[in-house]
Design a protein around this motif. Structure first.
Motif, PDB file in Angstrom:
ATOM      1  N   UNK A  28       0.792  -1.232   0.000  1.00 50.73           N
ATOM      2  CA  UNK A  28       0.000   0.000   0.000  1.00 50.73           C
ATOM      3  C   UNK A  28       0.829   1.290   0.000  1.00 50.73           C
ATOM      4  N   UNK A  29       2.065   1.232   0.472  1.00 52.55           N
ATOM      5  CA  UNK A  29       2.889   2.437   0.566  1.00 52.55           C
ATOM      6  C   UNK A  29       3.739   2.600  -0.696  1.00 52.55           C
ATOM      7  N   UNK A  30       3.595   3.724  -1.369  1.00 54.51           N
ATOM      8  CA  UNK A  30       4.347   3.960  -2.602  1.00 54.51           C
ATOM      9  C   UNK A  30       5.862   3.957  -2.372  1.00 54.51           C
ATOM     10  N   UNK A  31       6.392   4.647  -1.337  1.00 52.96           N
ATOM     11  CA  UNK A  31       7.845   4.594  -1.126  1.00 52.96           C
ATOM     12  C   UNK A  31       8.347   3.165  -0.855  1.00 52.96           C
ATOM     13  N   UNK A  32       7.595   2.413  -0.062  1.00 56.27           N
ATOM     14  CA  UNK A  32       7.990   1.023   0.206  1.00 56.27           C
ATOM     15  C   UNK A  32       7.903   0.196  -1.070  1.00 56.27           C
ATOM     16  N   UNK A  33       6.872   0.432  -1.859  1.00 55.40           N
ATOM     17  CA  UNK A  33       6.707  -0.294  -3.120  1.00 55.40           C
ATOM     18  C   UNK A  33       7.895  -0.042  -4.036  1.00 55.40           C
ATOM     19  N   UNK A  34       8.302   1.215  -4.152  1.00 51.52           N
ATOM     20  CA  UNK A  34       9.453   1.554  -4.996  1.00 51.52           C
ATOM     21  C   UNK A  34      10.718   0.866  -4.471  1.00 51.52           C
ATOM     22  N   UNK A  35      10.924   0.926  -3.162  1.00 46.41           N
ATOM     23  CA  UNK A  35      12.089   0.275  -2.567  1.00 46.41           C
ATOM     24  C   UNK A  35      12.086  -1.224  -2.802  1.00 46.41           C
ATOM     25  N   UNK A  36      10.914  -1.844  -2.669  1.00 47.84           N
ATOM     26  CA  UNK A  36      10.810  -3.285  -2.905  1.00 47.84           C
ATOM     27  C   UNK A  36      11.083  -3.623  -4.372  1.00 47.84           C
ATOM     28  N   UNK A  37      10.597  -2.785  -5.285  1.00 49.72           N
ATOM     29  CA  UNK A  37      10.903  -3.015  -6.708  1.00 49.72           C
ATOM     30  C   UNK A  37      12.403  -2.919  -6.974  1.00 49.72           C
ATOM     31  N   UNK A  38      13.071  -1.990  -6.335  1.00 50.62           N
ATOM     32  CA  UNK A  38      14.525  -1.848  -6.505  1.00 50.62           C
ATOM     33  C   UNK A  38      15.236  -3.092  -5.968  1.00 50.62           C
ATOM     34  N   UNK A  39      14.841  -3.530  -4.780  1.00 49.56           N
ATOM     35  CA  UNK A  39      15.458  -4.736  -4.190  1.00 49.56           C
ATOM     36  C   UNK A  39      15.174  -5.944  -5.071  1.00 49.56           C
ATOM     37  N   UNK A  40      13.910  -6.125  -5.478  1.00 46.91           N
ATOM     38  CA  UNK A  40      13.552  -7.258  -6.333  1.00 46.91           C
ATOM     39  C   UNK A  40      14.294  -7.227  -7.653  1.00 46.91           C
ATOM     40  N   UNK A  41      14.375  -6.052  -8.262  1.00 51.03           N
ATOM     41  CA  UNK A  41      15.105  -5.926  -9.523  1.00 51.03           C
ATOM     42  C   UNK A  41      16.580  -6.232  -9.376  1.00 51.03           C
ATOM     43  N   UNK A  42      17.154  -5.808  -8.257  1.00 46.61           N
ATOM     44  CA  UNK A  42      18.568  -6.093  -7.991  1.00 46.61           C
ATOM     45  C   UNK A  42      18.784  -7.600  -7.838  1.00 46.61           C
ATOM     46  N   UNK A  43      17.893  -8.260  -7.091  1.00 44.99           N
ATOM     47  CA  UNK A  43      18.016  -9.716  -6.916  1.00 44.99           C
ATOM     48  C   UNK A  43      17.856 -10.448  -8.244  1.00 44.99           C
ATOM     49  N   UNK A  44      16.934  -9.999  -9.070  1.00 43.91           N
ATOM     50  CA  UNK A  44      16.754 -10.645 -10.377  1.00 43.91           C
ATOM     51  C   UNK A  44      17.954 -10.399 -11.291  1.00 43.91           C
ATOM     52  N   UNK A  45      18.590  -9.236 -11.174  1.00 44.09           N
ATOM     53  CA  UNK A  45      19.820  -8.973 -11.925  1.00 44.09           C
ATOM     54  C   UNK A  45      20.947  -9.882 -11.428  1.00 44.09           C
ATOM     55  N   UNK A  46      21.023 -10.067 -10.116  1.00 46.69           N
ATOM     56  CA  UNK A  46      22.032 -10.978  -9.557  1.00 46.69           C
ATOM     57  C   UNK A  46      21.791 -12.416 -10.022  1.00 46.69           C
ATOM     58  N   UNK A  47      20.523 -12.779 -10.165  1.00 49.30           N
ATOM     59  CA  UNK A  47      20.189 -14.119 -10.679  1.00 49.30           C
ATOM     60  C   UNK A  47      20.788 -14.305 -12.074  1.00 49.30           C
ATOM     61  N   UNK A  48      20.507 -13.365 -12.967  1.00 46.91           N
ATOM     62  CA  UNK A  48      21.019 -13.474 -14.329  1.00 46.91           C
ATOM     63  C   UNK A  48      22.530 -13.458 -14.384  1.00 46.91           C
ATOM     64  N   UNK A  49      23.127 -12.622 -13.560  1.00 51.32           N
ATOM     65  CA  UNK A  49      24.581 -12.527 -13.526  1.00 51.32           C
ATOM     66  C   UNK A  49      25.201 -13.820 -13.010  1.00 51.32           C
ATOM     67  N   UNK A  50      24.673 -14.342 -11.916  1.00 47.58           N
ATOM     68  CA  UNK A  50      25.203 -15.569 -11.326  1.00 47.58           C
ATOM     69  C   UNK A  50      25.099 -16.737 -12.296  1.00 47.58           C
ATOM     70  N   UNK A  51      23.943 -16.868 -12.927  1.00 48.95           N
ATOM     71  CA  UNK A  51      23.748 -17.983 -13.850  1.00 48.95           C
ATOM     72  C   UNK A  51      24.678 -17.876 -15.046  1.00 48.95           C
ATOM     73  N   UNK A  52      24.889 -16.662 -15.536  1.00 48.67           N
ATOM     74  CA  UNK A  52      25.745 -16.486 -16.708  1.00 48.67           C
ATOM     75  C   UNK A  52      27.227 -16.505 -16.381  1.00 48.67           C
ATOM     76  N   UNK A  53      27.589 -16.379 -15.114  1.00 41.66           N
ATOM     77  CA  UNK A  53      28.992 -16.500 -14.715  1.00 41.66           C
ATOM     78  C   UNK A  53      29.392 -17.934 -14.398  1.00 41.66           C
ATOM     79  N   UNK A  54      28.425 -18.836 -14.337  1.00 44.28           N
ATOM     80  CA  UNK A  54      28.750 -20.240 -14.061  1.00 44.28           C
ATOM     81  C   UNK A  54      29.750 -20.727 -15.101  1.00 44.28           C
ATOM     82  N   UNK A  55      30.789 -21.424 -14.652  1.00 47.47           N
ATOM     83  CA  UNK A  55      31.855 -21.847 -15.575  1.00 47.47           C
ATOM     84  C   UNK A  55      31.471 -23.053 -16.432  1.00 47.47           C
TER      85      UNK A  55
END
Length: 107
Positions: A28-55
């Motif tokens: 319900x809170x817009x500032x919290x929603x924005x912060x959660x989107x940033x955290x979620x987006x960062x985690x999803x970016x880390x997912x792609x990075x980690x998977x693509x760095x696998x040797x």
């Protein structure tokens, strides 16, 4: 073992990132929603990075990735949303994990 750790890290980042974005969509809170989107987006970016760095080529770990992803998604769903898998999910998940092991280990 090193490859499994890359795959495992990727699945944790993906499952938790997805859960955080799901929470953000309904917060319900817009500032919290924005912060959660940033955290979620960062985690999803880390997912792609980690998977693509696998040797190893992604095709070689697809079975392991899908099986691990299923288990991690179910654990994340239970821990964050307190939703236990249904019997159908357990049976289907057993088939997914079995298939993942066959794809990963069959030489």
């Amino acid at each position: 073992m090193k490859i499994f750790l890359f795959v495992f890290a990727a699945t944790v980042f993906e499952a938790v990132g997805d859960a955080v974005v799901r929470i953000a969509l309904n917060h319900p809170s817009l500032p919290a929603r924005i912060g959660l989107f940033v955290v979620g987006g960062t985690l999803l970016t880390l997912y792609g990075t980690s998977l693509n760095l696998a040797p190893v080529e992604f095709a070689a770990v697809t079975g392991m990735y899908i099986a691990t992803l299923f288990v991690v998604f179910q654990l994340t769903n239970y821990v964050i949303f307190r939703t236990a898998p249904t019997p159908a999910v357990v049976v289907g998940g057993t088939l997914i994990v079995t298939g993942g092991l066959i794809v990963s280990l069959w030489k």
